[in-house]
Design an enzyme around this catalytic site. Structure first.
Site, PDB file in Angstrom:
ATOM      1  N   GLU A   1     -55.236 -13.305  15.768  1.00  0.00           N
ATOM      2  CA  GLU A   1     -56.153 -12.408  16.466  1.00  0.00           C
ATOM      3  C   GLU A   1     -56.572 -12.987  17.816  1.00  0.00           C
ATOM      4  O   GLU A   1     -56.681 -12.257  18.809  1.00  0.00           O
ATOM      5  CB  GLU A   1     -57.399 -12.157  15.608  1.00  0.00           C
ATOM      6  CG  GLU A   1     -57.108 -11.539  14.253  1.00  0.00           C
ATOM      7  CD  GLU A   1     -56.920 -12.560  13.152  1.00  0.00           C
ATOM      8  OE1 GLU A   1     -57.326 -12.270  12.016  1.00  0.00           O
ATOM      9  OE2 GLU A   1     -56.349 -13.654  13.424  1.00  0.00           O
TER      10      GLU A   1
ATOM     11  N   CYS B   1     -62.284 -15.652  12.954  1.00  0.00           N
ATOM     12  CA  CYS B   1     -61.716 -14.552  13.730  1.00  0.00           C
ATOM     13  C   CYS B   1     -62.556 -13.287  13.601  1.00  0.00           C
ATOM     14  O   CYS B   1     -62.591 -12.463  14.520  1.00  0.00           O
ATOM     15  CB  CYS B   1     -60.283 -14.279  13.281  1.00  0.00           C
ATOM     16  SG  CYS B   1     -59.148 -15.620  13.688  1.00  0.00           S
TER      17      CYS B   1
ATOM     18  N   ARG C   1     -30.860 -32.375   9.909  1.00  0.00           N
ATOM     19  CA  ARG C   1     -30.076 -32.760  11.078  1.00  0.00           C
ATOM     20  C   ARG C   1     -29.105 -31.657  11.532  1.00  0.00           C
ATOM     21  O   ARG C   1     -28.658 -31.660  12.679  1.00  0.00           O
ATOM     22  CB  ARG C   1     -29.307 -34.059  10.803  1.00  0.00           C
ATOM     23  CG  ARG C   1     -28.234 -33.959   9.740  1.00  0.00           C
ATOM     24  CD  ARG C   1     -27.655 -35.319   9.381  1.00  0.00           C
ATOM     25  NE  ARG C   1     -26.577 -35.213   8.404  1.00  0.00           N
ATOM     26  CZ  ARG C   1     -26.763 -35.033   7.097  1.00  0.00           C
ATOM     27  NH1 ARG C   1     -28.004 -34.940   6.617  1.00  0.00           N
ATOM     28  NH2 ARG C   1     -25.734 -34.938   6.280  1.00  0.00           N
TER      29      ARG C   1
END
Length: 350
Positions: A46, A82, A205
């Site tokens: 948000e 938020c 890897r």
């Protein structure tokens, strides 16, 4: 909401133990802001969404609809709540994909918004939003990590030769996919024999992603410190029944380094004990890569959510170690990569 989910997926593997969340701000039919939670400890979706709104659209925020795939938080964590920001910006309407199962939130964000006069609608593409964060939901609702099993087998269902010589069953394309899977989980698990015979690095890897924490089940501490899993390059936890240094150190899993030992009480309910320990360490998901005995233990005790089986359609071994046998499962999908068929299964028992 589909755009929220699409955005959230961009952070796959980067925000755990936080959930992946996307957010979109809409004025009438125009998207004027969008964002997602990109990094653990960083701004939530948000916040990123509202920060993306251009200056010429700032006056429209208080007339817009905010879409977010997961309930806005109402508590102080690594970042401010938020819900408070939404209220501060005077956003009148909020559409939420699904509630947050985390105890500190779990409805509190929705309640806070409604108490401030915000019109809140919950449950838009709810199943898709839950599926997006199935690891997060499993961890908080079932109090254990999400468990993914993986192995490669020959056409005649063998996982290795009987003479312990190392055999590469899957092709290079499938191997790259496996390293992608590793980057998506919090930890990777192997047993004593796999660590001893294969001496794997258990890293990523072959894929540009983060390395999972290495988990080694070595109940009697038989493994040599010269093996690659003990090289210190990637944090490693050894489950055993002799030494204990975790979780009493209370190390935040994000800051874990080196090799640590976690004591289990013995062989009874071993898998359950491990999952309890991993939950205590805040490890939300694991990829179990072997060996056959460890994989079968997870299957027999029903402690698994997904299984991914790579079958080399052109390889038969005849005399070899039998591959694990799934039970209480259903095939979700399969795909072919040259010589390999990858089958994706879902557990029916958990």
């Amino acid at each position: 909401m589909q755009r929220c989910i699409q955005l959230a997926k961009l952070a796959g593997g980067d925000v755990s133990p936080n959930p992946m969340v996307g957010s979109v701000l809409v004025y009438k039919t125009q998207i004027i802001g969008e964002g997602y939670h990109q990094q653990y400890g960083g701004p939530h979706a948000e916040v990123a969404c509202l920060a993306s709104v251009k200056n010429e659209h700032l006056h429209l925020i208080s007339q817009s609809v905010l879409y977010v795939s997961l309930e806005p938080c109402a508590h102080w964590g690594k970042t401010p709540p938020c819900a408070d920001l939404i209220i501060e910006k005077k956003i009148p309407n909020v559409i939420v994909g699904c509630r947050d199962p985390f105890a500190e939130v779990n409805g509190k964000g929705i309640e806070k918004l409604k108490a401030a006069g915000v019109n809140v609608e919950v449950g838009i593409l709810e199943n898709e939003c839950i599926e997006l964060n199935k690891r997060f939901f499993t961890f908080h609702n079932k109090k254990r990590p999400y468990v993914v099993l993986k192995w490669a087998q020959s056409l005649d269902n063998k996982i290795s030769k009987t003479d312990d010589t190392r055999l590469l069953i899957s092709n290079e394309h499938s191997n790259r996919i496996v390293h992608k899977w590793r980057s998506e989980e919090a930890a990777i698990v192997v047993g004593t024999n796999t660590a001893l015979l294969d001496d794997p690095q258990l890293g990523t890897r072959l894929w540009p992603g983060k390395n999972p924490i290495r988990i080694v089940v070595d109940m009697n501490l038989r493994l040599s410190s010269s093996l690659q899993v003990f090289d210190g390059a990637i944090p490693t936890i050894v489950f055993n029944k002799h030494q204990h240094s975790l979780p009493t150190e209370k190390i935040e899993i994000k800051n874990l380094t080196g090799v640590h030992y976690y004591q289990l009480s013995g062989d009874a309910d071993l898998i359950h004990q491990m999952l309890d320990g991993l939950y205590e360490l805040d490890i939300q998901s694991i990829l179990v890569e072997g060996g056959a005995q460890l994989l079968q233990s997870f299957i027999n005790e029903g402690w698994w959510d997904e299984a991914r089986v790579i079958t080399n359609e052109q390889l038969t071994i005849s005399k070899g170690l039998q591959a694990p046998q799934l039970s209480n499962h259903q095939l979700v999908k399969s795909q072919t990569l040259l010589t390999d068929t990858i089958s994706f299964y879902q557990s029916s028992s958990r």
